[in-house]
Design an enzyme around this catalytic site. Sequence first.
Site, PDB file in Angstrom:
ATOM      1  N   LYS A  11       0.848  -1.204   0.000  1.00  0.00           N
ATOM      2  CA  LYS A  11       0.000   0.000   0.000  1.00  0.00           C
ATOM      3  C   LYS A  11       0.873   1.239   0.000  1.00  0.00           C
ATOM      4  O   LYS A  11       2.042   1.224   0.411  1.00  0.00           O
ATOM      5  CB  LYS A  11      -0.941   0.027   1.217  1.00  0.00           C
ATOM      6  CG  LYS A  11      -0.265   0.046   2.599  1.00  0.00           C
ATOM      7  CD  LYS A  11       0.153   1.407   3.103  1.00  0.00           C
ATOM      8  CE  LYS A  11       0.907   1.303   4.432  1.00  0.00           C
ATOM      9  NZ  LYS A  11       1.631   2.506   4.821  1.00  0.00           N
ATOM     10  N   ASP A 138      -2.440  -1.918   9.766  1.00  0.00           N
ATOM     11  CA  ASP A 138      -2.522  -1.942   8.304  1.00  0.00           C
ATOM     12  C   ASP A 138      -2.978  -3.293   7.754  1.00  0.00           C
ATOM     13  O   ASP A 138      -3.131  -3.446   6.539  1.00  0.00           O
ATOM     14  CB  ASP A 138      -1.149  -1.636   7.684  1.00  0.00           C
ATOM     15  CG  ASP A 138      -0.697  -0.204   7.939  1.00  0.00           C
ATOM     16  OD1 ASP A 138      -1.551   0.648   8.247  1.00  0.00           O
ATOM     17  OD2 ASP A 138       0.511   0.052   7.824  1.00  0.00           O
TER      18      ASP A 138
HETATM   19  O1  C5P Z   1      -0.295  -1.433  14.183  1.00  0.00           O
HETATM   20  P1  C5P Z   1       1.145  -1.680  13.909  1.00  0.00           P
HETATM   21  O2  C5P Z   1       1.684  -2.860  14.662  1.00  0.00           O
HETATM   22  O3  C5P Z   1       1.484  -1.741  12.456  1.00  0.00           O
HETATM   23  O4  C5P Z   1       1.907  -0.408  14.469  1.00  0.00           O
HETATM   24  C1  C5P Z   1       3.289  -0.403  14.638  1.00  0.00           C
HETATM   25  C2  C5P Z   1       3.651   0.763  15.529  1.00  0.00           C
HETATM   26  O5  C5P Z   1       3.387   2.004  14.838  1.00  0.00           O
HETATM   27  C3  C5P Z   1       2.861   0.875  16.817  1.00  0.00           C
HETATM   28  O6  C5P Z   1       3.440   0.112  17.826  1.00  0.00           O
HETATM   29  C4  C5P Z   1       2.936   2.371  17.120  1.00  0.00           C
HETATM   30  O7  C5P Z   1       4.197   2.696  17.688  1.00  0.00           O
HETATM   31  C5  C5P Z   1       2.912   2.992  15.741  1.00  0.00           C
HETATM   32  N1  C5P Z   1       1.545   3.396  15.337  1.00  0.00           N
HETATM   33  C6  C5P Z   1       0.948   4.486  15.947  1.00  0.00           C
HETATM   34  N2  C5P Z   1      -0.313   4.866  15.573  1.00  0.00           N
HETATM   35  C7  C5P Z   1      -0.979   4.202  14.604  1.00  0.00           C
HETATM   36  C8  C5P Z   1      -0.387   3.092  13.956  1.00  0.00           C
HETATM   37  C9  C5P Z   1       0.885   2.706  14.351  1.00  0.00           C
HETATM   38  O8  C5P Z   1       1.537   5.126  16.836  1.00  0.00           O
HETATM   39  N3  C5P Z   1      -2.194   4.622  14.261  1.00  0.00           N
END
Ligand code: C5P
Length: 300
Positions: A11, A138
């Site tokens: 993406k 994601d």
């Molecule tokens: O959801 P995901 O595991 O991909 O997110 C990885 C990291 O990115 C999270 O631990 C956080 O630090 C950051 N993040 C965030 N806010 C979001 C998505 C991700 O702070 N909306």
Amino acid sequence: MSPVTVRVPAKVNLELVVGSPRSDGFHELATVFQAVSLYDDVTALTGDHLTVSIEGEGADTVPTDDSNLVLVAARMLAEHLGVEPHAHLHVHKTIPVAAGMAGGSADAAGALLALDRLWDARLDRDELVELAGRIGSDVPFALVGHTALGLGRGEKLTPVLARGHFHWVFAFAEDGLSTPDVYAELDRLRAGSVLPEPRVSDALMSALRAGQAVALGAALSNDLQRAAVSLRPDLSMTLDVGDEYGALGALVSGSGPTCAFLAGDEEQALDLAVALTASGTCRTVTSAVGPVAGARVVDS
Ligand code: C5P
């Protein structure tokens, strides 16, 4: 059971508006995702234990311990179904690792769908999307694909009407960037600011509705870009090359360090790819189109 292969797209965030940090550590977002024709393939085979193997782009940098998102997805689906998480998952990567293109999320989405078929569970899409949201912000979009608005931490999706096809060029950097580090850098840069509730722009939505690449190029934006460039100042040189060689828009993809460039057509995309390669400001360059479908079974 015969093996099941699922193809899952990367993406790019056409717009990424980041709000304040929440009490759970995530940030409230408003984003528009577009799935692009750069794919990982995830194959699920029967096995006596849960194992994973990875080949392709950046395979040696992907952890194969319990933190691997493919294994997280397998355990979560098995628990949901009340079965043992026994399978072998093989991932063939084309999406770069830790690059802001949701490659790890794509692999998790691929594992969910491939195992759903291998274990003959046939959950409906909504159930899979709900499980996906628990794995990572994601992951739901990797299942759904096309063009979608993401709210919450990015996992609450609504389809967006997008006409036409857009031509993208992606410049991959030498090393990855950690997503939490990029969000932390943004918090540092914006410390003390009062942030409005995030919302995407009308300009972006109408460019998509009209299928106008020029208007879309002008409306592309990413709040994480300044944080990614702050951590990796060399990215601004890559972005400048795109601007210089006629990109309709240039931005860091997600948390970076991949830079994404919108071209007017296939020929312009090729010219841009040649210029970026010749500039020596990135590791490798690839072209793709969007939007494309989300995760789908290609072979079973
Ligand atoms: O959801 P995901 O595991 O991909 O997110 C990885 C990291 O990115 C999270 O631990 C956080 O630090 C950051 N993040 C965030 N806010 C979001 C998505 C991700 O702070 N909306």
